[in-house]
Scaffold this active site. Structure first.
Site, PDB file in Angstrom:
ATOM      1  N   ARG A  47       0.816  -1.228   0.000  1.00 20.32           N
ATOM      2  CA  ARG A  47       0.000   0.000   0.000  1.00 20.32           C
ATOM      3  C   ARG A  47       0.847   1.274   0.000  1.00 20.32           C
ATOM      4  O   ARG A  47       0.416   2.310  -0.519  1.00 20.32           O
ATOM      5  CB  ARG A  47      -0.901   0.032   1.231  1.00 20.32           C
ATOM      6  CG  ARG A  47      -2.091  -0.914   1.185  1.00 20.32           C
ATOM      7  CD  ARG A  47      -2.905  -0.797   2.459  1.00 20.32           C
ATOM      8  NE  ARG A  47      -4.104  -1.605   2.441  1.00 20.32           N
ATOM      9  CZ  ARG A  47      -5.291  -1.200   1.987  1.00 20.32           C
ATOM     10  NH1 ARG A  47      -5.409   0.034   1.513  1.00 20.32           N
ATOM     11  NH2 ARG A  47      -6.338  -2.006   2.024  1.00 20.32           N
ATOM     12  N   ASP A  90      -3.832  -1.193  -3.846  1.00 22.92           N
ATOM     13  CA  ASP A  90      -4.828  -1.542  -2.839  1.00 22.92           C
ATOM     14  C   ASP A  90      -5.235  -2.983  -3.102  1.00 22.92           C
ATOM     15  O   ASP A  90      -5.978  -3.274  -4.044  1.00 22.92           O
ATOM     16  CB  ASP A  90      -6.034  -0.603  -2.941  1.00 22.92           C
ATOM     17  CG  ASP A  90      -7.067  -0.863  -1.849  1.00 22.92           C
ATOM     18  OD1 ASP A  90      -6.976  -1.929  -1.181  1.00 22.92           O
ATOM     19  OD2 ASP A  90      -7.965  -0.038  -1.657  1.00 22.92           O
ATOM     20  N   LYS A 144       1.375 -19.400   6.317  1.00 21.35           N
ATOM     21  CA  LYS A 144       0.500 -19.674   7.444  1.00 21.35           C
ATOM     22  C   LYS A 144       0.285 -18.376   8.236  1.00 21.35           C
ATOM     23  O   LYS A 144       1.113 -17.457   8.128  1.00 21.35           O
ATOM     24  CB  LYS A 144       1.104 -20.771   8.328  1.00 21.35           C
ATOM     25  CG  LYS A 144       2.271 -20.334   9.201  1.00 21.35           C
ATOM     26  CD  LYS A 144       2.705 -21.478  10.099  1.00 21.35           C
ATOM     27  CE  LYS A 144       3.794 -21.058  11.034  1.00 21.35           C
ATOM     28  NZ  LYS A 144       3.362 -20.197  12.128  1.00 21.35           N
ATOM     29  N   HIS A 174       8.210 -23.609   6.577  1.00 24.55           N
ATOM     30  CA  HIS A 174       9.659 -23.484   6.404  1.00 24.55           C
ATOM     31  C   HIS A 174      10.444 -24.607   7.093  1.00 24.55           C
ATOM     32  O   HIS A 174      11.586 -24.870   6.722  1.00 24.55           O
ATOM     33  CB  HIS A 174      10.144 -22.114   6.878  1.00 24.55           C
ATOM     34  CG  HIS A 174      10.110 -21.916   8.369  1.00 24.55           C
ATOM     35  ND1 HIS A 174       8.985 -21.482   9.035  1.00 24.55           N
ATOM     36  CD2 HIS A 174      11.060 -22.075   9.310  1.00 24.55           C
ATOM     37  CE1 HIS A 174       9.240 -21.396  10.323  1.00 24.55           C
ATOM     38  NE2 HIS A 174      10.490 -21.747  10.529  1.00 24.55           N
ATOM     39  N   LYS A 178      14.329 -27.251   5.957  1.00 23.34           N
ATOM     40  CA  LYS A 178      15.573 -27.330   6.720  1.00 23.34           C
ATOM     41  C   LYS A 178      16.431 -28.501   6.242  1.00 23.34           C
ATOM     42  O   LYS A 178      15.922 -29.582   5.939  1.00 23.34           O
ATOM     43  CB  LYS A 178      15.279 -27.442   8.217  1.00 23.34           C
ATOM     44  CG  LYS A 178      14.726 -26.149   8.816  1.00 23.34           C
ATOM     45  CD  LYS A 178      14.513 -26.295  10.291  1.00 23.34           C
ATOM     46  CE  LYS A 178      14.041 -24.976  10.909  1.00 23.34           C
ATOM     47  NZ  LYS A 178      15.068 -23.926  10.843  1.00 23.34           N
ATOM     48  N   GLU A 212      11.364 -22.178  21.868  1.00 19.41           N
ATOM     49  CA  GLU A 212      11.813 -20.817  21.585  1.00 19.41           C
ATOM     50  C   GLU A 212      12.149 -20.099  22.888  1.00 19.41           C
ATOM     51  O   GLU A 212      11.443 -20.257  23.889  1.00 19.41           O
ATOM     52  CB  GLU A 212      10.721 -20.033  20.853  1.00 19.41           C
ATOM     53  CG  GLU A 212      10.284 -20.635  19.533  1.00 19.41           C
ATOM     54  CD  GLU A 212       9.144 -19.857  18.908  1.00 19.41           C
ATOM     55  OE1 GLU A 212       7.979 -20.232  19.131  1.00 19.41           O
ATOM     56  OE2 GLU A 212       9.423 -18.858  18.213  1.00 19.41           O
ATOM     57  N   ASP A 231      -0.317 -22.124  15.942  1.00 17.74           N
ATOM     58  CA  ASP A 231       0.903 -21.555  15.364  1.00 17.74           C
ATOM     59  C   ASP A 231       1.960 -22.608  15.089  1.00 17.74           C
ATOM     60  O   ASP A 231       2.719 -22.491  14.122  1.00 17.74           O
ATOM     61  CB  ASP A 231       1.463 -20.489  16.321  1.00 17.74           C
ATOM     62  CG  ASP A 231       2.585 -19.677  15.696  1.00 17.74           C
ATOM     63  OD1 ASP A 231       2.450 -19.298  14.518  1.00 17.74           O
ATOM     64  OD2 ASP A 231       3.593 -19.423  16.380  1.00 17.74           O
ATOM     65  N   HIS A 236       3.865 -27.171  11.918  1.00 21.12           N
ATOM     66  CA  HIS A 236       5.262 -27.596  12.027  1.00 21.12           C
ATOM     67  C   HIS A 236       5.412 -28.964  12.686  1.00 21.12           C
ATOM     68  O   HIS A 236       6.080 -29.865  12.152  1.00 21.12           O
ATOM     69  CB  HIS A 236       6.077 -26.572  12.819  1.00 21.12           C
ATOM     70  CG  HIS A 236       6.126 -25.215  12.198  1.00 21.12           C
ATOM     71  ND1 HIS A 236       6.098 -25.016  10.847  1.00 21.12           N
ATOM     72  CD2 HIS A 236       6.209 -23.975  12.752  1.00 21.12           C
ATOM     73  CE1 HIS A 236       6.159 -23.711  10.584  1.00 21.12           C
ATOM     74  NE2 HIS A 236       6.227 -23.072  11.729  1.00 21.12           N
ATOM     75  N   LYS A 336       6.988 -20.960  23.971  1.00 26.15           N
ATOM     76  CA  LYS A 336       7.739 -19.710  24.000  1.00 26.15           C
ATOM     77  C   LYS A 336       8.303 -19.479  25.397  1.00 26.15           C
ATOM     78  O   LYS A 336       7.800 -20.024  26.388  1.00 26.15           O
ATOM     79  CB  LYS A 336       6.835 -18.532  23.601  1.00 26.15           C
ATOM     80  CG  LYS A 336       6.484 -18.509  22.117  1.00 26.15           C
ATOM     81  CD  LYS A 336       5.759 -17.233  21.740  1.00 26.15           C
ATOM     82  CE  LYS A 336       5.546 -17.148  20.247  1.00 26.15           C
ATOM     83  NZ  LYS A 336       6.810 -16.995  19.501  1.00 26.15           N
TER      84      LYS A 336
END
Length: 486
Positions: A47, A90, A144, A174, A178, A212, A231, A236, A336
């Site tokens: 944008r 747009d 995703k 992703h 790997k 993580e 997530d 994954h 996390k």
């Protein structure tokens, strides 16, 4: 190495976080190593009212800091920027896509549309591309999350699938790019040593961890609507599980590999309410310390609702109902603000049937394969050997394959590999619609239980390995997480 092909790479959401952190740095790496070549163009679309020069300035400021120092070369960077054009658009107005069509007439080669936007824009973008007759023969990459549950995922897939065929759609995960995941296939199907042992008679349990150290990191408003199950687990972790457990495909073609992964997902034992309550641990981090530095709890992160019950940690035990894996528990874990950033697969082989060389020879965990996905990709095989000296005293030793030490050629980043696969038309490392929707079907009972049970997530201090219940989950089966044994 594949010969670079002419291409036109259209990057929607070109000023977003994903573009500056992942997509553009990976494209530059491929260009730096000669895999991308000069026979293509990158058209950045967003944008912001910029022109090409303005976008180059933006990339210098925002993208260049995410490039590894070892690959940044001033002249190469300038040549890469020269490939990039910019078009303000747009994305929600399909009438505006005629401007995009006019711009694309200048470029040749394989046409790739990369949607580095929120999923709410996937359908409008596809409709705009169809309105401008840009969908024929093109490839489209979807990031995703593709929905928040099975129903919303199917709606997105229906909208995209009405305009693009399944062979044109690249759903990116992703982790599948790997190097160590690719080596898992080589390890299993290229060596007579492992494949005969890759079954319930010889394997006691398998652990898959994606941990993580970071927390919400300024993305609390997004993460609070997502959580660790959506997530990380639905995509994954279940993708890694399917690769670990799949049967040998009849070939390494895209659909042959993905057919076998789908069979694993269909064989996953469905969890009822009692099983979710017993075999799934849901956690949320509280205040603590990460590498000695005090960090806030999840509820104190910007953008997070004060009474949020969004999970930042999930651990679960799953089983696969087929002849190869019947009775073998798979323990999955992600979170996390954990103690360490690590992604690994741990294959625990069964101990010897009789302790001929003493109790240690029958000890669980002595025979183990550890496949490290990050931060340093490696494969380590643990076994027992006799200590030097008198008597038969055993000690655990290991054989290492550290990829960065053994292979001296440049290694590709996961995104770099996947982007090149899109340009070359290779679908094997991308998720097919039926795979994705089967994964959603499997996690649905967990989502429904959490929504109706009234049980909040278990708290754990930042900088630890999660709630104690995650350790108790494995203890019930006579085992423990890898770091607890060490």
């Amino acid at each position: 190495m594949n010969t670079p092909l002419p291409y036109t790479f259209v990057l929607f959401g070109a000023t977003g976080d994903l573009s500056l952190r992942k997509v553009l740095p990976s494209l530059y790496r491929a260009f730096h190593t000669g895999k991308l070549g000069d026979e293509g163009r990158i058209l950045a679309v967003a944008r912001s009212p910029l022109d090409a020069a303005g976008y180059h300035d933006w990339a210098e400021k925002h993208v260049r800091p995410h490039l590894d120092e070892g690959i940044w070369v001033a002249g190469t960077w300038e040549r890469f920027l020269a490939l990039i054009d910019y078009l303000p658009l747009d994305l929600s107005r399909k009438e505006d896509y005629g401007v995009l069509a006019e711009r694309l007439e200048q470029y040749k080669g394989t046409r790739v549309f990369y949607l580095a936007t929120g999923p709410s824009l996937f359908a409008p973008i596809c409709e705009g591309l169809h309105h401008a007759n840009l969908n024929e023969g093109a490839r489209i990459v979807l990031e995703k999350p593709l929905g928040t549950d099975l129903k919303s995922s199917m709606a997105i897939n229906d909208a995209v699938g009405a305009i693009f065929t399944e062979a044109q759609i690249y759903r990116i995960d992703h982790y599948l790019g790997k190097e160590s995941v690719q080596n898992l296939l080589a390890l299993r199907f290229g060596n007579a040593l492992f494949e005969p042992l890759w079954r319930r008679e010889w394997i006691e349990s398998i652990q898959i961890t994606i941990a993580e150290e970071l927390g919400a990191e300024g993305r609390g408003d997004f993460y609070d609507q997502t959580g660790a199950l959506r997530d990380m687990v639905q995509n994954h972790l279940l993708q890694l599980l399917s690769i670990v457990a799949m049967e040998p495909p009849f070939s390494m073609t895209s659909d042959a590999v993905r057919d076998e992964k789908l069979r694993v997902l269909r064989s996953l034992r469905k969890l009822d309410e009692d099983q979710v309550g017993r075999d799934v641990v849901r956690g949320q981090y509280a205040a603590g310390a990460s590498k000695g530095v005090a960090v806030p709890g999840y509820l104190d992160e910007p953008g997070v609702h004060a009474n949020s019950e969004t999970e930042t940690f999930v651990a679960l035990k799953v089983e696969i109902d087929n002849w190869r894996w019947a009775g073998v528990p798979f323990f999955l874990r992600t979170g996390k603000r954990l103690a360490e950033r690590v992604a690994e697969i741990v294959v625990n082989f069964r101990p010897v049937p009789y302790p001929l060389l003493g109790p240690q020879s029958a000890r669980g965990g002595a025979n183990r394969l550890v496949i490290r996905l990050q931060p340093n990709e490696s494969i380590r095989l643990y076994c027992l050997a006799k200590q030097p000296g008198e008597g038969m005293h055993l000690q655990t030793v290991h054989l290492d394959l550290a990829f960065d030490q053994f292979f001296h050629a440049d290694r590709m980043d996961a995104y770099e590999r996947l982007l090149l696969d899109v340009i070359h038309g290779r679908l094997a490392l991308f998720v097919r619609r039926d795979e994705q929707e089967q994964a959603w079907r499997w996690v649905e009972p967990i989502q429904k239980y959490w929504a109706t049970s009234g049980k909040p997530p278990k708290r754990y201090a930042a900088g630890t390995w999660g709630p104690p219940a995650a350790s108790a989950l494995l203890a019930q089966h006579g085992t423990c997480w890898l770091e607890e044994e060490n």
